[in-house]
Design a protein around this motif. Sequence first.
Motif, PDB file in Angstrom:
ATOM      1  N   THR A  84      -2.684  -2.156 -14.253  1.00 44.95           N
ATOM      2  CA  THR A  84      -1.618  -2.664 -15.114  1.00 44.95           C
ATOM      3  C   THR A  84      -0.345  -2.985 -14.342  1.00 44.95           C
ATOM      4  OG1 THR A  84      -0.963  -0.386 -15.584  1.00 44.95           O
ATOM      5  CG2 THR A  84      -2.496  -1.448 -17.138  1.00 44.95           C
ATOM      6  N   GLU A  85      -0.388  -2.909 -13.021  1.00 42.82           N
ATOM      7  CA  GLU A  85       0.794  -3.213 -12.223  1.00 42.82           C
ATOM      8  C   GLU A  85       0.769  -4.679 -11.780  1.00 42.82           C
ATOM      9  OE1 GLU A  85       2.116   0.928  -9.991  1.00 42.82           O
ATOM     10  OE2 GLU A  85       0.855  -0.499  -8.937  1.00 42.82           O
ATOM     11  N   LEU A  86       1.937  -5.320 -11.831  1.00 42.04           N
ATOM     12  CA  LEU A  86       2.084  -6.682 -11.324  1.00 42.04           C
ATOM     13  C   LEU A  86       2.415  -6.637  -9.836  1.00 42.04           C
ATOM     14  CD1 LEU A  86       4.202  -8.347 -14.156  1.00 42.04           C
ATOM     15  CD2 LEU A  86       1.799  -8.773 -13.643  1.00 42.04           C
ATOM     16  N   ALA A  87       1.934  -7.651  -9.101  1.00 37.08           N
ATOM     17  CA  ALA A  87       2.240  -7.714  -7.675  1.00 37.08           C
ATOM     18  C   ALA A  87       3.739  -7.818  -7.443  1.00 37.08           C
ATOM     19  CB  ALA A  87       1.513  -8.896  -7.040  1.00 37.08           C
ATOM     20  N   ARG A  88       4.428  -8.573  -8.292  1.00 33.78           N
ATOM     21  CA  ARG A  88       5.870  -8.723  -8.101  1.00 33.78           C
ATOM     22  C   ARG A  88       6.652  -7.521  -8.619  1.00 33.78           C
ATOM     23  NH1 ARG A  88       4.650 -12.806 -12.010  1.00 33.78           N
ATOM     24  NH2 ARG A  88       5.401 -12.314 -14.104  1.00 33.78           N
ATOM     25  N   GLY A  89       5.965  -6.558  -9.225  1.00 28.39           N
ATOM     26  CA  GLY A  89       6.628  -5.319  -9.634  1.00 28.39           C
ATOM     27  C   GLY A  89       6.780  -4.338  -8.502  1.00 28.39           C
ATOM     28  N   LEU A  90       6.146  -4.636  -7.343  1.00 30.51           N
ATOM     29  CA  LEU A  90       6.241  -3.784  -6.161  1.00 30.51           C
ATOM     30  C   LEU A  90       7.010  -4.543  -5.089  1.00 30.51           C
ATOM     31  CD1 LEU A  90       5.080  -0.952  -5.424  1.00 30.51           C
ATOM     32  CD2 LEU A  90       3.266  -2.141  -4.190  1.00 30.51           C
ATOM     33  N   ASP A  91       7.954  -3.875  -4.448  1.00 37.95           N
ATOM     34  CA  ASP A  91       8.731  -4.511  -3.392  1.00 37.95           C
ATOM     35  C   ASP A  91       7.885  -4.652  -2.129  1.00 37.95           C
ATOM     36  OD1 ASP A  91      10.908  -5.742  -2.293  1.00 37.95           O
ATOM     37  OD2 ASP A  91      12.312  -4.129  -2.731  1.00 37.95           O
ATOM     38  N   PHE A  92       8.455  -5.262  -1.097  1.00 35.11           N
ATOM     39  CA  PHE A  92       7.703  -5.503   0.134  1.00 35.11           C
ATOM     40  C   PHE A  92       7.364  -4.191   0.836  1.00 35.11           C
ATOM     41  CE2 PHE A  92      11.978  -5.026   1.726  1.00 35.11           C
ATOM     42  CZ  PHE A  92      11.825  -4.478   2.995  1.00 35.11           C
ATOM     43  N   LEU A  93       6.359  -4.241   1.683  1.00 35.46           N
ATOM     44  CA  LEU A  93       5.938  -3.092   2.473  1.00 35.46           C
ATOM     45  C   LEU A  93       6.792  -2.973   3.731  1.00 35.46           C
ATOM     46  CD1 LEU A  93       2.054  -3.430   2.283  1.00 35.46           C
ATOM     47  CD2 LEU A  93       3.367  -1.498   1.406  1.00 35.46           C
ATOM     48  N   HIS A  94       7.506  -1.857   3.872  1.00 36.22           N
ATOM     49  CA  HIS A  94       8.101  -1.523   5.161  1.00 36.22           C
ATOM     50  C   HIS A  94       6.956  -1.121   6.090  1.00 36.22           C
ATOM     51  CE1 HIS A  94      12.309  -1.204   3.578  1.00 36.22           C
ATOM     52  NE2 HIS A  94      11.650  -0.966   2.454  1.00 36.22           N
ATOM     53  N   LEU A  95       6.951  -1.633   7.322  1.00 34.32           N
ATOM     54  CA  LEU A  95       5.827  -1.442   8.230  1.00 34.32           C
ATOM     55  C   LEU A  95       6.212  -0.593   9.434  1.00 34.32           C
ATOM     56  CD1 LEU A  95       4.348  -5.072   8.294  1.00 34.32           C
ATOM     57  CD2 LEU A  95       3.639  -3.148   6.849  1.00 34.32           C
ATOM     58  N   SER A  96       5.224   0.147   9.953  1.00 32.16           N
ATOM     59  CA  SER A  96       5.382   0.909  11.190  1.00 32.16           C
ATOM     60  C   SER A  96       4.004   1.129  11.786  1.00 32.16           C
ATOM     61  CB  SER A  96       6.064   2.258  10.922  1.00 32.16           C
ATOM     62  OG  SER A  96       6.204   2.992  12.131  1.00 32.16           O
ATOM     63  N   ALA A  97       3.907   1.082  13.113  1.00 35.68           N
ATOM     64  CA  ALA A  97       2.619   1.224  13.793  1.00 35.68           C
ATOM     65  C   ALA A  97       2.695   2.307  14.853  1.00 35.68           C
ATOM     66  CB  ALA A  97       2.202  -0.107  14.431  1.00 35.68           C
ATOM     67  N   ALA A  98       1.624   3.081  14.958  1.00 37.14           N
ATOM     68  CA  ALA A  98       1.495   4.108  15.994  1.00 37.14           C
ATOM     69  C   ALA A  98       0.056   4.569  16.038  1.00 37.14           C
ATOM     70  CB  ALA A  98       2.426   5.298  15.720  1.00 37.14           C
ATOM     71  N   ASP A  99      -0.416   4.914  17.232  1.00 34.63           N
ATOM     72  CA  ASP A  99      -1.752   5.493  17.422  1.00 34.63           C
ATOM     73  C   ASP A  99      -2.852   4.620  16.817  1.00 34.63           C
ATOM     74  OD1 ASP A  99      -0.428   7.632  18.599  1.00 34.63           O
ATOM     75  OD2 ASP A  99      -0.371   8.790  16.742  1.00 34.63           O
ATOM     76  N   GLY A 100      -2.710   3.303  16.910  1.00 36.16           N
ATOM     77  CA  GLY A 100      -3.734   2.410  16.407  1.00 36.16           C
ATOM     78  C   GLY A 100      -3.773   2.263  14.904  1.00 36.16           C
ATOM     79  N   ALA A 101      -2.764   2.746  14.204  1.00 31.81           N
ATOM     80  CA  ALA A 101      -2.714   2.657  12.740  1.00 31.81           C
ATOM     81  C   ALA A 101      -1.440   1.942  12.323  1.00 31.81           C
ATOM     82  CB  ALA A 101      -2.765   4.039  12.103  1.00 31.81           C
ATOM     83  N   LEU A 102      -1.525   1.183  11.228  1.00 28.19           N
ATOM     84  CA  LEU A 102      -0.387   0.479  10.654  1.00 28.19           C
ATOM     85  C   LEU A 102      -0.073   1.094   9.304  1.00 28.19           C
ATOM     86  CD1 LEU A 102       1.590  -1.953  10.857  1.00 28.19           C
ATOM     87  CD2 LEU A 102      -0.120  -3.281   9.604  1.00 28.19           C
ATOM     88  N   TRP A 103       1.145   1.581   9.153  1.00 21.69           N
ATOM     89  CA  TRP A 103       1.601   2.177   7.903  1.00 21.69           C
ATOM     90  C   TRP A 103       2.425   1.169   7.123  1.00 21.69           C
ATOM     91  CZ3 TRP A 103       1.134   7.447   6.261  1.00 21.69           C
ATOM     92  CH2 TRP A 103       0.456   8.277   7.160  1.00 21.69           C
ATOM     93  N   GLY A 104       2.301   1.190   5.807  1.00 27.24           N
ATOM     94  CA  GLY A 104       3.131   0.378   4.931  1.00 27.24           C
ATOM     95  C   GLY A 104       3.605   1.212   3.751  1.00 27.24           C
ATOM     96  N   ALA A 105       4.879   1.100   3.418  1.00 32.23           N
ATOM     97  CA  ALA A 105       5.449   1.862   2.301  1.00 32.23           C
ATOM     98  C   ALA A 105       6.335   0.947   1.470  1.00 32.23           C
ATOM     99  CB  ALA A 105       6.252   3.067   2.803  1.00 32.23           C
ATOM    100  N   ALA A 106       6.132   0.966   0.160  1.00 28.48           N
ATOM    101  CA  ALA A 106       6.893   0.107  -0.750  1.00 28.48           C
ATOM    102  C   ALA A 106       7.273   0.914  -1.979  1.00 28.48           C
ATOM    103  CB  ALA A 106       6.078  -1.121  -1.146  1.00 28.48           C
ATOM    104  N   SER A 107       8.162   0.352  -2.774  1.00 26.65           N
ATOM    105  CA  SER A 107       8.621   1.015  -3.996  1.00 26.65           C
ATOM    106  C   SER A 107       8.745  -0.006  -5.108  1.00 26.65           C
ATOM    107  CB  SER A 107       9.976   1.698  -3.757  1.00 26.65           C
ATOM    108  OG  SER A 107      10.914   0.785  -3.204  1.00 26.65           O
ATOM    109  N   ARG A 108       9.068   0.482  -6.281  1.00 33.66           N
ATOM    110  CA  ARG A 108       9.264  -0.399  -7.424  1.00 33.66           C
ATOM    111  C   ARG A 108      10.392  -1.380  -7.145  1.00 33.66           C
ATOM    112  NH1 ARG A 108      11.440   1.519 -13.434  1.00 33.66           N
ATOM    113  NH2 ARG A 108      11.859  -0.574 -14.241  1.00 33.66           N
ATOM    114  N   LYS A 109      10.204  -2.611  -7.591  1.00 31.81           N
ATOM    115  CA  LYS A 109      11.239  -3.624  -7.457  1.00 31.81           C
ATOM    116  C   LYS A 109      12.044  -3.651  -8.758  1.00 31.81           C
ATOM    117  CE  LYS A 109       9.931  -7.552  -5.872  1.00 31.81           C
ATOM    118  NZ  LYS A 109       9.310  -8.883  -5.962  1.00 31.81           N
ATOM    119  N   TYR A 110      13.233  -3.082  -8.705  1.00 29.54           N
ATOM    120  CA  TYR A 110      14.051  -2.973  -9.915  1.00 29.54           C
ATOM    121  C   TYR A 110      14.678  -4.295 -10.326  1.00 29.54           C
ATOM    122  CZ  TYR A 110      13.528   2.067  -9.973  1.00 29.54           C
ATOM    123  OH  TYR A 110      12.989   3.329 -10.055  1.00 29.54           O
ATOM    124  N   SER A 111      14.657  -5.290  -9.447  1.00 32.59           N
ATOM    125  CA  SER A 111      15.239  -6.585  -9.798  1.00 32.59           C
ATOM    126  C   SER A 111      14.319  -7.401 -10.697  1.00 32.59           C
ATOM    127  CB  SER A 111      15.544  -7.376  -8.525  1.00 32.59           C
ATOM    128  OG  SER A 111      14.361  -7.592  -7.771  1.00 32.59           O
TER     129      SER A 111
END
Length: 628
Positions: free
Chosen positions: A275-302
């Motif tokens: 039930t979540e819209l793609a535009r309801g989530l903000d962009f993924l902040h990215l970080s890489a280490a040890d061969g893994a890529l992390w992404g973290a996002a939150s609700r887009k209040y706008s």
Amino acid sequence: MTSARGAALAASLVIAVSGLAAAALSPAAAAEATWRSEEPTPAGSSWPIGLGNVGDIEFWAPNRGLLITAGDPPTIPPGLWAYNGVEWHPLATVCGATDGRIAWAGPEEFWAVSDGRAGQAGESSGNLERLAPLQDNTLCHFAGGQVAGSYAHPAFQADSYQAMRAAACLGPSDCWFAGDPLEEPQIGAFHLHWSGGSLEAEPYPGEGHAVEDMRALAGHLYESVRIASGDRVAVEEARAPVVHRINPAEAAPKVVPTFEPEDENGEGLPLYAPTELARGLDFLHLSAADGALWGAASRKYSEPEEAGHKPGQVTVAIREGGTWTQVVGPEHPLGPIFPPEQSKEEEQFKLGAQEKGEAKNAVVTAVAAEPGTNSAWIGLKGAHGSAATARAVLVRVSSEGHVLEEQTLPSSREQEEGVGPKGAAAKIACPAPNDCWLATAQGWLFHLAPEGERTLPKDQDPNFAGLITFRPADQGLPQVPPDAPPSDDSGLVEEPPNYGTFAESHASVESKVTLPLLSHLRSRLVNGSTLELRFHLAVKARVRLIAERRRQVVAATPMHTLKAGGRKLLLRLNPRRWPTKLNLQTHALAPLPLVSQVTGEGSNVSTETTGLFVLPRTRLSSGLGLLP
């Protein structure tokens, strides 16, 4: 949408951050490193001072780091600071930025997304003057302890540089910069590519989603985009890809395209509930280490809420072994950040928007994978209230989805010492295990390190020891001659010199740079389908214009021999096979002239390449869907 691994995690107990002792790796490990404020003290000041808005903080090694800041004038000028393992110190009083980025190209070479310099002509609209945008839309190339090159482009043109919010390099000759969507009516996201000798525009076609972050992983670059309801796209998708992969420059272009949407089995990243819209989530902040890529996002209040759809929430995903997994999301959210018995004084630091105190409603400000720990630090702040007066809130999450640690900075120990709030968490970087840096919204710094290991062997590289105060002229902008004659240094009006003892003298060698063969490119459409390309040649040359559509030639002019000066070429285009790239092939028939230059990169590019966004719009091509 969740993966099988995520579904298994959802069955486990959601761990509240306030009850972390049982979830931590071990008491000894938890005590190894602590967060403490370590603000630099600028020269001439007796007290530490916030550095202003820090756009980025990046490390090549634990004792070689950089940050870029908008400054806090007059004490802190915009520019860059360097960390040498012992202290932070000013590195450059030029190339600062409102919200700049840093991309390491090598141990002694990096790029900075910087603010432009005033002086470009504005654009008149009625009785109003529109000033040329300057924020985050130029580049500085640092090498050899100086600004080796500066790049900009005139404003209010089809191929003007847009504000850039993402930058990363795969090596000295393969760097990418990206940011805002292209100006209307063009469709695409603005990208620049440095190939070691030239900086070319190569927009991501078909999707006008703003690029917000970019990281290198396993020989590729990954960029995240913000999906918004007003984005211009060629084809509407219910769930547009939020991560793109940029392949290395040496990859065969006919085998591997430059851009690929990051997808998992054709279903996209596991980020959303049904039930979540793609535009309801903000962009993924990215970080890489040890061969893994992390992404973290939150609700887009706008974005407004829609009937039948739930708003987004804090979501964390990780890419390991080519597969994306959701570790925090709708089925296994973060628990409450603050315990129920918190004091009323701490009430202002609650993160909840609708359900107060719950981290799932917070805004993600940063993510940093901590090497060697299989975990990442995530910066959070409240959706409402001032980020400048808040305290920084951090959580450390494992790749299995467990919340290992929570930090509110300044810590209770530092509060007892009289350290007040320094602002919400803004940027995080972790160059090594138990070694992380946090920059707050006010430009204050916190350092995670063991108490006895807060300093490292000092970096002795002279390229990061001095203060850089000179930025050369921007390549890509017309240079305006000075309106006053230079000062008289002939000595004719000076007192007679004291010759003293004769000694051998060495004449200084004036730095020279080769003048570019091509400059001042302009394009327009004549009669709807004939492209007129105007340009200036430094010397007599052979010139040919080729139009390509998906690597196939769709139109070309004969090879012309043209004299130096302002020239033009006409190319008839087929609106049904509208090109996506123009190649202007040139061959100089005389040596290119040399011009004086104090310092900076030369430019001797024989081919000018540009993307679709410089092609003017036609009614026919627009009606056929070939252009917006």
